[in-house]
Design a protein around this motif. Structure first.
Motif, PDB file in Angstrom:
ATOM      1  N   LYS A 117       0.913  -1.279  -0.409  1.00 29.02           N
ATOM      2  CA  LYS A 117      -0.195  -0.249   0.464  1.00 29.02           C
ATOM      3  C   LYS A 117       0.703   1.020   0.267  1.00 29.02           C
ATOM      4  O   LYS A 117       0.666   2.196  -0.710  1.00 29.02           O
ATOM      5  N   ARG A 152       0.572 -13.669  -4.618  1.00 27.63           N
ATOM      6  CA  ARG A 152      -0.260 -13.018  -3.903  1.00 27.63           C
ATOM      7  C   ARG A 152       0.762 -12.173  -2.499  1.00 27.63           C
ATOM      8  O   ARG A 152       1.251 -13.114  -2.068  1.00 27.63           O
ATOM      9  N   ARG A 205       2.995  -3.386 -13.824  1.00 29.59           N
ATOM     10  CA  ARG A 205       1.437  -1.635 -13.342  1.00 29.59           C
ATOM     11  C   ARG A 205      -0.076  -2.663 -13.602  1.00 29.59           C
ATOM     12  O   ARG A 205      -0.661  -1.942 -13.270  1.00 29.59           O
ATOM     13  N   HIS A 206       0.238  -3.415 -14.701  1.00 23.57           N
ATOM     14  CA  HIS A 206      -1.242  -3.717 -14.838  1.00 23.57           C
ATOM     15  C   HIS A 206      -1.352  -4.182 -12.999  1.00 23.57           C
ATOM     16  O   HIS A 206      -2.933  -4.644 -12.867  1.00 23.57           O
ATOM     17  N   SER A 207      -0.579  -5.589 -13.181  1.00 28.00           N
ATOM     18  CA  SER A 207      -0.696  -6.729 -12.028  1.00 28.00           C
ATOM     19  C   SER A 207      -0.958  -6.562 -10.116  1.00 28.00           C
ATOM     20  O   SER A 207      -2.484  -6.527  -9.534  1.00 28.00           O
ATOM     21  N   LEU A 208      -0.303  -5.316 -10.075  1.00 27.78           N
ATOM     22  CA  LEU A 208      -0.649  -4.232  -9.108  1.00 27.78           C
ATOM     23  C   LEU A 208      -1.542  -2.809  -9.562  1.00 27.78           C
ATOM     24  O   LEU A 208      -0.764  -1.769  -8.486  1.00 27.78           O
ATOM     25  N   ARG A 209      -2.006  -2.411  -9.994  1.00 29.45           N
ATOM     26  CA  ARG A 209      -2.945  -1.199 -10.708  1.00 29.45           C
ATOM     27  C   ARG A 209      -3.510  -1.071  -9.480  1.00 29.45           C
ATOM     28  O   ARG A 209      -3.686   0.732  -9.380  1.00 29.45           O
ATOM     29  N   LYS A 210      -3.885  -2.042  -8.332  1.00 32.98           N
ATOM     30  CA  LYS A 210      -4.711  -0.976  -7.248  1.00 32.98           C
ATOM     31  C   LYS A 210      -3.028  -0.613  -6.504  1.00 32.98           C
ATOM     32  O   LYS A 210      -4.381   0.506  -5.014  1.00 32.98           O
ATOM     33  N   TYR A 211      -2.423  -0.563  -6.439  1.00 29.95           N
ATOM     34  CA  TYR A 211      -1.218  -0.528  -6.003  1.00 29.95           C
ATOM     35  C   TYR A 211      -0.857   0.551  -6.071  1.00 29.95           C
ATOM     36  O   TYR A 211       0.492   0.248  -6.443  1.00 29.95           O
ATOM     37  N   PRO A 212      -0.963   1.506  -6.896  1.00 28.82           N
ATOM     38  CA  PRO A 212       0.998   2.504  -7.086  1.00 28.82           C
ATOM     39  C   PRO A 212       1.967   2.891  -6.552  1.00 28.82           C
ATOM     40  O   PRO A 212       2.501   2.809  -7.260  1.00 28.82           O
ATOM     41  N   CYS A 215       4.057   0.144  -7.352  1.00 26.53           N
ATOM     42  CA  CYS A 215       4.366  -0.155  -8.898  1.00 26.53           C
ATOM     43  C   CYS A 215       5.844   1.147  -8.891  1.00 26.53           C
ATOM     44  O   CYS A 215       6.577   0.840 -10.018  1.00 26.53           O
TER      45      CYS A 215
END
Length: 286
Positions: A117, A152, A205-212, A215
């Protein structure tokens, strides 16, 4: 004088670290604190439990076992290293981690994970003594070694964590912060290695797109890593830290399936540790 041990990760380059720490154990080289990152955590904890040869043994035995690591596991579970087997069956049934020795050691063992996060490093002291597959410490060790995209995120007390190498690859400064005046750093890349920018940032960035923030940490990881290597080299030149590292690239796969390759890299760690042993002991004795 307080002594510290720092263990870099690097997937199966960690077999080099295993060779080094086995020599340290055989020669009764002792440390007050130890910190491991990723493979440096999963393999390095055996230094504290005083189990010479254990990570080499189980990796050679299970490297071709689909229960251990496989793309089938990645597709089915989201983890290329199968969690129930790697953090349950294997260490608590098949090749048992000596938790009694680990938790009664005077050496304080930390592992590094990355909070996805915030993208920041988190340093966990393994002192909870809940030696079960559900125990808090084994979950932190798992988080430390959970490579982004092929693992994960690990949930611990409401937080989500991945590989510590993304945020603090070689935590010398953390160990200095623990008050250690004599520190051994085990690296898994040669002295002249320079990390390049991550080639697969689009996938990440696609795989972790919820967590900028995670990234961004990964996008700038090469800068952090190269700065750490430079800092370590500077401290080494000044005689303020001792470094054991490969003379040349280890050239081993991240999920190596050939036992002879695991043995080769382990043997290289032993060779260099024995070569450096006299100098290391002189440094540690101050």
């Amino acid at each position: 004088m307080k002594k510290g041990l720092v263990m870099e990760g690097g997937a199966m380059r960690g077999m080099f670290t295993c060779g080094v720490i086995d020599v340290l154990m055989e020669q009764n080289v002792d440390f007050d604190c130890a910190v491991g990152v990723s493979a440096g955590a999963t393999f390095g904890l055996n230094y504290v439990s005083k189990q010479i040869g254990r990570p080499l043994r189980y990796n050679k035995k299970y490297c071709n076992d689909k229960r251990y690591a496989s793309f089938g596991s990645l597709i089915r579970t989201g983890d290329i290293y199968n969690v129930p087997f790697c953090y349950g069956t294997m260490p608590f049934e098949l090749d048992v981690w000596d938790t009694d020795t680990f938790y009664h050691s005077h050496t304080r063992f930390y592992c590094v994970a990355t909070d996805i996060k915030t993208g920041k490093a988190v340093y966990h002291l393994c002192d909870n003594e809940d030696a079960t597959p559900q125990g808090i410490d084994i979950q932190w060790v798992r988080a430390s070694a959970s490579m982004p995209v092929v693992s994960r995120p690990v949930e611990i007390d409401g937080g989500l964590y991945l590989d510590g190498g993304m945020s603090d690859s070689i935590p010398l400064e953390f160990m200095e912060g623990q008050g250690c005046q004599r520190i051994l750093v085990i690296e898994t890349q040669p002295a002249d290695y320079v990390k390049k920018p991550q080639k697969y940032m689009g996938v990440i960035r696609h795989s972790l797109r919820k967590y900028p923030q995670m990234c961004e940490t990964m996008a700038h990881r090469h800068e952090m890593y190269n700065a750490q290597k430079a800092y370590i080299a500077k401290k080494e030149a000044a005689g303020e830290v001792y470094v054991i590292r490969p003379d040349a690239p280890l050239n081993i796969g991240a999920t190596e399936k050939h036992p002879e390759e695991l043995q080769r890299v382990y043997d290289e760690g032993r060779r260099i540790a024995l070569r450096e042993l006299e100098g290391l002991c002189s440094y540690l004795e101050g």
